[in-house]
Motif scaffolding. Structure first.
Motif, PDB file in Angstrom:
ATOM      1  N   SER A  81      39.039  37.717  43.217  1.00 54.74           N
ATOM      2  CA  SER A  81      39.262  38.835  42.297  1.00 54.74           C
ATOM      3  C   SER A  81      38.325  38.761  41.100  1.00 54.74           C
ATOM      4  O   SER A  81      37.741  39.770  40.680  1.00 54.74           O
ATOM      5  N   ALA A  82      38.151  37.563  40.553  1.00 60.41           N
ATOM      6  CA  ALA A  82      37.262  37.398  39.403  1.00 60.41           C
ATOM      7  C   ALA A  82      35.819  37.693  39.777  1.00 60.41           C
ATOM      8  O   ALA A  82      35.063  38.292  38.991  1.00 60.41           O
ATOM      9  N   GLN A  83      35.414  37.282  40.976  1.00 64.86           N
ATOM     10  CA  GLN A  83      34.048  37.534  41.424  1.00 64.86           C
ATOM     11  C   GLN A  83      33.798  39.029  41.575  1.00 64.86           C
ATOM     12  O   GLN A  83      32.737  39.548  41.183  1.00 64.86           O
ATOM     13  N   LEU A  84      34.772  39.745  42.147  1.00 69.38           N
ATOM     14  CA  LEU A  84      34.653  41.197  42.295  1.00 69.38           C
ATOM     15  C   LEU A  84      34.495  41.866  40.933  1.00 69.38           C
ATOM     16  O   LEU A  84      33.628  42.737  40.749  1.00 69.38           O
ATOM     17  N   ALA A  85      35.308  41.464  39.969  1.00 68.35           N
ATOM     18  CA  ALA A  85      35.217  42.050  38.628  1.00 68.35           C
ATOM     19  C   ALA A  85      33.863  41.763  37.991  1.00 68.35           C
ATOM     20  O   ALA A  85      33.271  42.629  37.328  1.00 68.35           O
ATOM     21  N   GLU A  86      33.358  40.549  38.195  1.00 66.90           N
ATOM     22  CA  GLU A  86      32.055  40.188  37.620  1.00 66.90           C
ATOM     23  C   GLU A  86      30.940  41.015  38.251  1.00 66.90           C
ATOM     24  O   GLU A  86      30.033  41.482  37.553  1.00 66.90           O
ATOM     25  N   TRP A  87      30.995  41.196  39.550  1.00 69.07           N
ATOM     26  CA  TRP A  87      29.967  42.001  40.219  1.00 69.07           C
ATOM     27  C   TRP A  87      29.966  43.426  39.704  1.00 69.07           C
ATOM     28  O   TRP A  87      28.911  44.045  39.568  1.00 69.07           O
ATOM     29  N   ARG A  88      31.130  43.959  39.408  1.00 68.03           N
ATOM     30  CA  ARG A  88      31.187  45.319  38.852  1.00 68.03           C
ATOM     31  C   ARG A  88      30.592  45.351  37.447  1.00 68.03           C
ATOM     32  O   ARG A  88      29.828  46.254  37.107  1.00 68.03           O
ATOM     33  N   ARG A  89      30.935  44.369  36.628  1.00 72.51           N
ATOM     34  CA  ARG A  89      30.413  44.334  35.256  1.00 72.51           C
ATOM     35  C   ARG A  89      28.897  44.190  35.245  1.00 72.51           C
ATOM     36  O   ARG A  89      28.198  44.813  34.434  1.00 72.51           O
ATOM     37  N   ASN A  90      28.376  43.373  36.149  1.00 73.36           N
ATOM     38  CA  ASN A  90      26.941  43.072  36.151  1.00 73.36           C
ATOM     39  C   ASN A  90      26.117  44.089  36.934  1.00 73.36           C
ATOM     40  O   ASN A  90      24.890  43.944  37.030  1.00 73.36           O
ATOM     41  N   GLY A  91      26.768  45.074  37.522  1.00 71.12           N
ATOM     42  CA  GLY A  91      26.031  46.092  38.270  1.00 71.12           C
ATOM     43  C   GLY A  91      25.618  45.651  39.662  1.00 71.12           C
ATOM     44  O   GLY A  91      24.828  46.342  40.319  1.00 71.12           O
ATOM     45  N   VAL A  92      26.141  44.525  40.140  1.00 70.97           N
ATOM     46  CA  VAL A  92      25.865  44.107  41.511  1.00 70.97           C
ATOM     47  C   VAL A  92      26.497  45.104  42.489  1.00 70.97           C
ATOM     48  O   VAL A  92      25.907  45.472  43.509  1.00 70.97           O
ATOM     49  N   LEU A  93      27.703  45.532  42.151  1.00 66.49           N
ATOM     50  CA  LEU A  93      28.368  46.609  42.886  1.00 66.49           C
ATOM     51  C   LEU A  93      28.425  47.837  42.000  1.00 66.49           C
ATOM     52  O   LEU A  93      28.819  47.748  40.829  1.00 66.49           O
ATOM     53  N   ARG A  94      28.051  48.978  42.544  1.00 67.68           N
ATOM     54  CA  ARG A  94      28.067  50.225  41.780  1.00 67.68           C
ATOM     55  C   ARG A  94      28.991  51.229  42.437  1.00 67.68           C
ATOM     56  O   ARG A  94      29.039  51.340  43.664  1.00 67.68           O
ATOM     57  N   LEU A  95      29.691  51.967  41.592  1.00 63.75           N
ATOM     58  CA  LEU A  95      30.642  52.973  42.057  1.00 63.75           C
ATOM     59  C   LEU A  95      29.928  54.260  42.415  1.00 63.75           C
ATOM     60  O   LEU A  95      29.064  54.735  41.661  1.00 63.75           O
ATOM     61  N   GLU A  96      30.263  54.817  43.555  1.00 62.15           N
ATOM     62  CA  GLU A  96      29.695  56.099  43.985  1.00 62.15           C
ATOM     63  C   GLU A  96      29.981  57.171  42.941  1.00 62.15           C
ATOM     64  O   GLU A  96      31.066  57.214  42.353  1.00 62.15           O
ATOM     65  N   GLU A  97      29.016  58.042  42.699  1.00 60.85           N
ATOM     66  CA  GLU A  97      29.194  59.071  41.669  1.00 60.85           C
ATOM     67  C   GLU A  97      30.198  60.136  42.087  1.00 60.85           C
ATOM     68  O   GLU A  97      30.929  60.677  41.243  1.00 60.85           O
ATOM     69  N   LYS A  98      30.237  60.465  43.366  1.00 63.21           N
ATOM     70  CA  LYS A  98      31.118  61.527  43.840  1.00 63.21           C
ATOM     71  C   LYS A  98      31.958  61.029  45.013  1.00 63.21           C
ATOM     72  O   LYS A  98      31.526  60.141  45.748  1.00 63.21           O
ATOM     73  N   PRO A  99      33.150  61.604  45.209  1.00 60.67           N
ATOM     74  CA  PRO A  99      33.916  61.270  46.418  1.00 60.67           C
ATOM     75  C   PRO A  99      33.077  61.562  47.665  1.00 60.67           C
ATOM     76  O   PRO A  99      32.417  62.596  47.758  1.00 60.67           O
ATOM     77  N   SER A 100      33.098  60.639  48.592  1.00 59.23           N
ATOM     78  CA  SER A 100      32.226  60.727  49.760  1.00 59.23           C
ATOM     79  C   SER A 100      32.944  60.231  51.009  1.00 59.23           C
ATOM     80  O   SER A 100      33.953  59.528  50.942  1.00 59.23           O
ATOM     81  N   LEU A 101      32.402  60.619  52.145  1.00 61.88           N
ATOM     82  CA  LEU A 101      32.671  59.963  53.405  1.00 61.88           C
ATOM     83  C   LEU A 101      31.372  59.302  53.829  1.00 61.88           C
ATOM     84  O   LEU A 101      30.286  59.738  53.426  1.00 61.88           O
TER      85      LEU A 101
END
Length: 426
Positions: free
Chosen positions: A69-89
């Motif tokens: 869980s902590a690793q996932l949160a860190e990746w989001r903070r650091n931009g390793v994982l980015r959230l899609e701008e729009k709902p998608s399939l």
């Protein structure tokens, strides 16, 4: 019937490194050594989330889930994982070759959010048995991360192939691809046009979903939802991430899962005589068993190959499969009783050889590995043909379940292409 939604997925950014270094096979097919190899490829490899490692000084066995869980949160903070701008399939295609098949095959899947339903509702249908010990680990990681880190795989009926074509023809806004070491070309494409999304969702909305791969993770998601109790309206825990294919997809392939037996209760010579009680048996070289099986893969026969240490195996065929029905007790359907895997376990293992349970054999999906095993000290390897998609469909509709590891949908879905966090539910 099925309730599906578009969603804003999390995807690895260019800052994470090469896509080939951060994706991985599903958690349940990765060996401990394989996990370390993947983890060492990159500090951002998805196995750091899906298979978090316990440390010697951890206060309890549950600390590793907090680490994920902590690793996932860190990746989001650091931009390793980015959230899609729009709902998608997400259209996910895999192009691959099968041995002996010169033309490539392509299997098309649509990654969606699916509303989880208890099996008794008849919307999502299982076809294989599961075991509680395999589900606890996945529940702990889901509770800790509140995220679905991997897709499971499902199928829907589509006799005219119209939904398959609708998904295949949908325009996309972005595309990424990777060829894995096994030669499979994996392509992920983002579908985010609102009108196209609505058309696809409407087309699938009246369908049931058959679980092809991921029964343990699906049942974990159902348990996770039940923990929330009764709620008004829709909540994030109602959904999980699933990749869906049409049953009419021309690239839909099921491979067999063979059984390797370490110690046999009879000698090679005795085995020949034992098998002749119910089968027509002839001796063939181990190396030709798989070719013999493929040739005999017809609806009106059942055939098995037994690789043996001497190098000469047994090719065993039932010309009248219905003959075994009188030897099988139970209320299961005739179709269930005539599955290759049922005959192997109920007739060959239990009735002819006196072997029962799940501890005397191990599984392999590779016929060559099965044959090689008898050169390395195992007493026998039992090779068989796979069930059909129609077998799975009918047996699941009848609320029956095949034995564990009856089906192997090839190729496996890659993990790390898309992650979904419940915190991003809209």
């Amino acid at each position: 019937m099925a309730t599906i939604r578009a969603f804003r997925g999390l995807r690895f950014s260019p800052e994470a490194g090469k896509l080939s270094q951060v994706v991985a096979p599903p958690y349940d097919v990765i060996s401990p050594d394989g996990r370390e190899l993947l983890a060492n490829q990159s500090p951002n490899n998805i196995v750091h989330l899906t298979l978090p490692r316990g440390e010697d000084d951890d206060r309890s066995k549950f600390v590793k889930y907090a680490r994920s869980s902590a690793q996932l949160a860190e990746w989001r903070r650091n931009g390793v994982l980015r959230l899609e701008e729009k709902p998608s399939l997400y259209r996910y295609t895999q192009t691959f070759h099968l041995p002996g098949t010169p033309a490539p095959l392509t299997r098309t899947k649509l990654m969606v959010l699916l509303k989880v339903e208890p099996y008794e509702n008849g919307v999502v249908l299982p076809h294989e048995q599961t075991f509680p010990k395999h589900k606890e680990d996945r529940l702990r990681i889901l509770e800790a991360t509140r995220s679905h880190l991997e897709c499971i795989y499902g199928l829907f009926e589509d006799p005219s192939r119209s939904i398959h074509d609708l998904i295949s023809d949908a325009p996309v806004s972005e595309s990424n691809e990777i060829t894995t070491e096994d030669g499979v070309l994996n392509r992920l494409e983002v579908i985010d046009d609102p009108e196209v999304l609505a058309a696809i969702i409407e087309a699938i909305a009246d369908r049931k979903v058959w679980i092809a791969d991921g029964h343990h993770r699906y049942e974990t998601a159902v348990t996770f939802r039940e923990q929330q109790g009764e709620k008004d309206g829709i909540i994030p825990e109602d959904f999980m991430m699933m990749a869906l294919s049409s049953m009419s997809d021309p690239g839909l392939v099921i491979l067999p899962t063979h059984r390797i037996v370490d110690k046999m209760p009879v000698s090679e010579g005795e085995l020949d005589n034992v098998m002749q009680r119910m089968f027509n048996v002839r001796k063939v070289p181990n190396g030709t068993l798989w070719q013999e099986l493929e040739t005999a893969n017809r609806p009106d026969t059942r055939a098995f190959g037994i690789a043996l240490p001497s190098g000469m195996g047994l090719f065993c065929i039932l010309d009248r499969p219905q003959d075994v029905l009188k030897w099988m007790e139970g209320v299961e359907s005739e179709r269930w009783k005539l599955l290759d895997v049922t005959i192997l376990h109920k007739i060959i293992f239990e009735r002819l050889l006196g072997l029962s349970g799940l501890e005397f054999f191990r599984y392999t999906r590779d016929a060559d590995e099965a044959i090689q095993s008898v050169r390395s000290g195992n007493d026998a390897a039992f090779l068989m043909n796979p069930p059909s998609v129609e077998d799975m469909r009918v047996i699941a509709l009848g609320k029956e379940k095949m034995p564990q590891k009856s089906t192997y949908y090839y190729p496996k879905l890659l993990s790390g292409l898309v992650v979904w966090s419940l915190s991003d539910f809209e």
